[in-house]
Scaffold this active site. Structure first.
Site, PDB file in Angstrom:
ATOM      1  N   LYS A  29      51.152  26.170  40.832  1.00  0.00           N
ATOM      2  CA  LYS A  29      51.506  25.016  40.283  1.00  0.00           C
ATOM      3  C   LYS A  29      52.585  24.310  40.780  1.00  0.00           C
ATOM      4  CE  LYS A  29      51.437  23.432  36.350  1.00  0.00           C
ATOM      5  NZ  LYS A  29      51.428  23.091  34.347  1.00  0.00           N
ATOM      6  N   ARG A  99      57.550  23.012  32.868  1.00  0.00           N
ATOM      7  CA  ARG A  99      56.004  23.409  32.722  1.00  0.00           C
ATOM      8  C   ARG A  99      55.886  24.742  33.115  1.00  0.00           C
ATOM      9  NH1 ARG A  99      52.505  18.905  32.854  1.00  0.00           N
ATOM     10  NH2 ARG A  99      54.084  17.284  32.581  1.00  0.00           N
ATOM     11  N   GLY A 108      46.534  25.023  29.391  1.00  0.00           N
ATOM     12  CA  GLY A 108      47.315  25.415  28.014  1.00  0.00           C
ATOM     13  C   GLY A 108      46.953  27.084  27.300  1.00  0.00           C
ATOM     14  N   MET A 110      49.889  28.760  28.608  1.00  0.00           N
ATOM     15  CA  MET A 110      51.627  28.723  27.609  1.00  0.00           C
ATOM     16  C   MET A 110      52.184  26.952  27.521  1.00  0.00           C
ATOM     17  SD  MET A 110      51.994  31.185  31.369  1.00  0.00           S
ATOM     18  CE  MET A 110      50.888  30.472  32.003  1.00  0.00           C
ATOM     19  N   ARG A 355      45.048  21.198  41.629  1.00  0.00           N
ATOM     20  CA  ARG A 355      44.594  23.052  41.113  1.00  0.00           C
ATOM     21  C   ARG A 355      43.061  22.735  41.462  1.00  0.00           C
ATOM     22  NH1 ARG A 355      46.362  23.790  35.758  1.00  0.00           N
ATOM     23  NH2 ARG A 355      44.675  22.266  34.542  1.00  0.00           N
ATOM     24  N   HIS A 471      22.771  53.825  27.400  1.00  0.00           N
ATOM     25  CA  HIS A 471      21.109  53.722  27.008  1.00  0.00           C
ATOM     26  C   HIS A 471      21.620  51.898  26.734  1.00  0.00           C
ATOM     27  CE1 HIS A 471      17.000  54.036  25.460  1.00  0.00           C
ATOM     28  NE2 HIS A 471      17.166  54.470  27.364  1.00  0.00           N
ATOM     29  N   SER A 780      21.195  58.782  46.777  1.00  0.00           N
ATOM     30  CA  SER A 780      21.293  58.135  46.113  1.00  0.00           C
ATOM     31  C   SER A 780      22.325  58.078  45.247  1.00  0.00           C
ATOM     32  CB  SER A 780      19.720  57.414  45.231  1.00  0.00           C
ATOM     33  OG  SER A 780      19.999  56.051  44.704  1.00  0.00           O
ATOM     34  N   CYS A 847      21.995  54.040  42.948  1.00  0.00           N
ATOM     35  CA  CYS A 847      21.224  52.839  41.901  1.00  0.00           C
ATOM     36  C   CYS A 847      21.508  53.190  40.279  1.00  0.00           C
ATOM     37  CB  CYS A 847      20.063  53.871  42.363  1.00  0.00           C
ATOM     38  SG  CYS A 847      20.626  55.566  41.476  1.00  0.00           S
ATOM     39  N   TYR A 867      22.175  50.754  50.832  1.00  0.00           N
ATOM     40  CA  TYR A 867      21.938  49.220  50.252  1.00  0.00           C
ATOM     41  C   TYR A 867      21.744  49.632  48.343  1.00  0.00           C
ATOM     42  CZ  TYR A 867      18.395  53.421  48.211  1.00  0.00           C
ATOM     43  OH  TYR A 867      18.088  54.355  47.763  1.00  0.00           O
TER      44      TYR A 867
END
Length: 900
Positions: A29, A99, A108, A110, A355, A471, A780, A847, A867
């Protein structure tokens, strides 16, 4: 802090001490108020107390630093001189707002105080000077209510009750009906409440008011809602908040005054039109409080809304015209959609805040693509504007935001999306009900690999135990099923088929809804919204694919997963977990025959039954991938996971296999391990039972030959050996694979190109990567297990204490969700470097679950992986994150060149 340090930065009257680049010091701000002042926009003068003061305030036991008082007093005089008033002056009082302002927007969360500077004397001066007694006393009652709530901790409900009762007694409908004399009466009642609650009067000393307000704003940095918001949005506590003190301008000065909030584009849809609301004769909190119905800013919006209340465009055309011009200026300057607060005081427009506006994911996509097409930003900017993880919201059904939710409990948001269905407690029942066309939610204490068929049949999965990478979570994400895990408040009685939460007991067949994006478990069915992949989504993905360096593959074990991943743009399969294929009903018996067999010949006989089924699995995957790379992991879990453990199930299986139950029970006991994650699994199975690896290799190579014939595209399978710790293990298993490959090539008269590599998931493998790369043609990184074995913690059990570690700041993030770059990541980096030192063309990928996490993907880019591989529904997230990582890497390289 030394007395010479600059704590206060001024702004207003076309100039400022700060700028937009000083967000860390001035907060968002304060930085934007300074920037708007520097742009020459009409900003009421004020000053910002820095975030460093906030941190010092907390570090020094909530004491203000030496020298701050003098700087604040000087700056208050500066405001007064600029506007021609003085704080505390009985005849010409200055009023200010106080503020908050963190560097990250926390709307909203603070506290704010308006109209500070009023007391029993100055209110009379304001009334006389303004010529509007009602306005003056309305402002005073607002200040008493707000200051009492924020600073004195007298709840605003005390004042609202008095106000509503007074309006009812006097026949008033709206606050605007109340006269100056009415407000004077109410003010006395308000002050009496403060006296009664606190045992002392409402403060009349203006200096006391100011420092009370400044302290309260700093204090609000650590109120409960701010702490929770920071936790949810990963905002560090160390950032602190600034405090902005600014001259008040008044939207409640009659019918030529107004206040409002606007967005330069629609934050819900991204439509490129001004969007907002305002109120005549009101102050800022009235717009958001819901007490009065706001009016539309534009005439077009008013007509579309069917409102009979006039628009700002009609009511104040000159101010509206100026406001539209300022909106264009700000959007072009910041090159992003702006959220703006403004006040019109007696026809004069004032800008109170701007903002970058928060927006929905569909709106974010549209705004980014539109701005790139408009030339306001580059395509790379557009790619970088979208938070990659947000794309999940577009890929799954979600709960209608307007729907009522009867929340039973909240667990971990393990897999996004939402689903409603009947409660079932067993995977078999889930499969049966699915076959009858019913939607079911599988409710378990925890899931295991043998539940896979029920998980596949279920619309959603709910577990009482387990974390974000349990899992249940991993498999659900792979399947695109919503999942809530670790809902520890659940009490599941599988025998009675009931589940209890929040004092409510539900039975099998009752309907629940789970929201895998929030972790909510909701009683009953809730309205859903189906995903829509818009043209903006496709366009941004197209741009991202051009920019990114890393490929994006998928973790897929079934044709359905593979097809879904291809639709989302996967460039191959980076992990096919073959064990999931063994749990299907038509092959689990053959698998169990193999496990209980007492000799090699018996195992081969059982495996011969599985081979054609496994071969068909691979044929389907190869055909779907149309020549794209497919990495297949050999059998990984310990064999006991394929066997039942309950007495009844053991007896039934023994009868099916025609063996003595005692013999089967002995075999189950023999295979059961104290710590199976570190037990007889992965490559260790192939060392002990090479016939398993032989069967899987034969299925892979035979499938490659057949799929190549069908598609006309060469299939190059990548066979991955799991849990390697030594080169010798890989040598032995690779010899088996090569021998089988030669046999299949000879039998089919077909040349097969293939690679043999390993999953690096043990610290020893990472350390000895140079040696292992002599045999492995690719690595991998299985970062799920690498994290477990590096930290020495179980991902399935860590949910019980990880939250405490995160709160204590021991871990900055869950290491199973986002890779630990300095520990686990260091091992990945080391293994990559040592592996490529041996084999410079060594293919490197990841992976584990980290392959779909944007922060982890950014790390993968920095160490040069080829990758990432992730669950099908994370593929678009990974594509965007990989592009963003490539852009960030390029910028970092350019900065290094500039610094030389």
């Amino acid at each position: 802090m030394s007395g010479a340090q600059k704590f206060v930065y001024r702004f207003g009257a076309g100039k400022a001490d700060g700028s937009a680049e000083m967000r860390e010091l001035l907060g968002g701000k304060g930085a934007n108020l300074a920037e708007m002042s520097n742009l020459g926009l009409p900003v009421p003068p004020g000053f910002t107390i820095t975030t460093e003061v906030c941190n010092g305030y907390y570090a020094n036991g909530k004491k203000m630093p030496e020298g701050l008082v003098d700087q604040v007093e000087e700056s208050v005089r500066y405001i007064g001189q600029t506007v021609g008033a003085m704080l505390g002056d009985a005849t010409n009082p200055l009023l200010v707002s106080v503020r908050s302002g963190s560097r990250a927007s926390m709307p909203g969360m603070m506290d704010t105080i308006l109209n500070l500077g009023l007391n029993d004397e100055t209110v009379e001066g304001l009334a006389i000077r303004s010529g509007d007694r009602r306005f003056a006393y309305d402002s005073y009652r607002r200040f008493i209510q707000m200051y009492s709530n924020v600073v004195l901790d007298v709840k605003h409900e005390n004042f609202e009750e008095i106000l509503e009762y007074y309006k009812h007694q006097n026949g008033y409908d709206l606050d605007t009906d109340i006269t100056a004399d009415d407000w004077r009466t109410l003010i006395e009642q308000y002050k009496a409440v403060v006296q009664r609650k606190l045992g002392k009067p409402f403060p009349q000393n203006i200096e006391e008011q100011l420092w009370g307000a400044i302290s309260a704003v700093f204090d609000s940095w650590n109120n409960a809602r701010a702490i929770k918001y920071r936790e949810l949005n990963h905002i560090p506590e160390s950032w602190g908040t600034a405090v902005n003190v600014q001259a008040m301008v008044f939207g409640n000065r009659g019918d030529t005054s107004a206040t409002g909030v606007a967005f330069t584009r629609n934050p819900s849809t991204g439509d490129g039109r001004l969007y907002g609301e305002f109120l005549v004769n009101a102050q800022g909190e009235d717009v958001v409080a819901g007490i009065r119905t706001p009016q539309n800013i534009t005439e077009v919006a008013r007509v579309e809304a069917g409102s009979d209340k006039p628009s700002l465009e009609t009511v104040m055309p000159e101010a509206f015209k100026e406001f539209v011009a300022i909106c264009h200026t700000l959007e072009n300057h910041y090159r992003d959609m702006q959220d703006i607060e403004f006040t019109i005081q007696e026809g004069k427009l004032w800008m109170l805040q701007c903002r970058n506006g928060k927006r929905t994911t569909p709106a974010a996509l549209r705004i980014a693509v539109d701005m790139a097409n408009e030339g306001l930003i580059s395509r790379e900017d557009a790619i970088s504007r979208i938070e990659a993880a947000q794309l999940d919201q577009l890929l799954h059904p979600t709960i209608d935001p307007k729907a009522k939710r009867n929340i039973l409990t909240i667990g971990l948001p393990a897999s996004p999306g939402a689903a409603s269905g009947e409660i079932v407690f067993s995977p078999d029942d889930a499969e049966k009900l699915k076959a009858l066309g019913k939607s079911v939610i599988l409710v378990r204490n925890e899931t295991s690999p043998e539940d896979i068929h029920g998980m596949h049949a279920a619309a959603g999965i709910l577990t009482a135990r387990g974390g974000m990478t349990s899992h249940a979570a991993v498999v659900a994400r792979g399947m695109g099923r919503p999942c809530v895990s670790g809902a520890s408040a659940l009490r599941i009685n599988a025998e009675l088929k009931t589940v209890t939460a929040s004092g409510v007991t539900l039975k099998e067949g009752d309907i629940i809804t789970i929201d895998g994006s929030t972790g909510q478990v909701i009683q009953g069915e809730v309205a859903m919204r189906q995903p829509e992949l818009t043209g903006d989504f496709a366009k941004l993905m197209e741009w991202a694919d051009v920019v990114r360096r890393m490929k994006v593959r998928t973790n897929a074990d079934t044709p359905r997963d593979a097809e879904q991943a291809r639709k989302f743009g996967a460039e191959g399969i980076g992990l096919c977990r073959t064990e999931h294929m063994f749990f299907d009903t038509d092959r689990i018996m053959a698998m169990r025959e193999m496990i209980v067999a007492t000799d090699t010949e018996g195992r081969r006989t059982a495996l011969a039954k599985i081979l054609p089924m496994q071969r068909q699995d691979f044929i389907e995957l190869f055909e779907i991938m149309q020549g794209l790379p497919v990495t297949i992991r050999l059998l990984d879990p310990p064999l006991h996971e394929f066997l039942p453990h309950g007495h009844t199930e053991i007896v039934e299986l023994a009868q099916s296999l025609d063996i003595d139950p005692a013999t089967l029970r002995a075999r189950v006991n023999q295979l059961t391990e104290q710590n199976p994650m570190l037990g007889h699994r992965g490559c260790r199975l192939a060392i002990t039972y090479p016939e398993i690896a032989e069967m899987q290799a034969a299925a892979i190579f035979e499938a490659a030959v057949e799929a190549g014939k069908r598609t006309g595209k060469p299939v190059v399978p990548e066979i991955m050996v799991p849990l390697i710790a030594t080169k010798k293990e890989l040598d032995i298993i690779k010899d088996i694979i090569v021998r089988v490959a030669n046999d299949v090539q000879l039998a089919t008269a077909t040349k097969i190109d293939y690679q043999v590599g390993t999953m690096i998931e043990l610290p020893r493998a990472a350390l000895r990567a140079g040696e292992i790369a002599e045999t492995a043609e690719f690595f991998s990184f299985g970062t799920n297990d690498l994290t477990q074995t590096t930290y020495g913690i179980s991902r399935d059990d860590s949910g019980a204490f990880l939250g405490d570690y995160l709160k204590a700041g021991i871990y900055s993030a869950d290491p199973f969700v986002s890779i630990d770059t300095v520990g686990v990541g260091e091992l990945v980096k080391l293994a990559s470097e040592r592996g490529r030192a041996t084999r410079d063309k060594l293919k490197l990928g990841i992976c584990g679950e980290h392959g779909g996490d944007p922060a982890s993907i950014a790390f993968c880019e920095t160490i040069g992986l080829d990758y990432v591989s992730c669950s099908p529904f994370r593929v678009p997230v990974a594509r965007l994150a990989a592009a963003q990582a490539a852009i960030a890497s390029k910028k970092a390289s350019n900065r290094k060149l500039e610094d030389r």
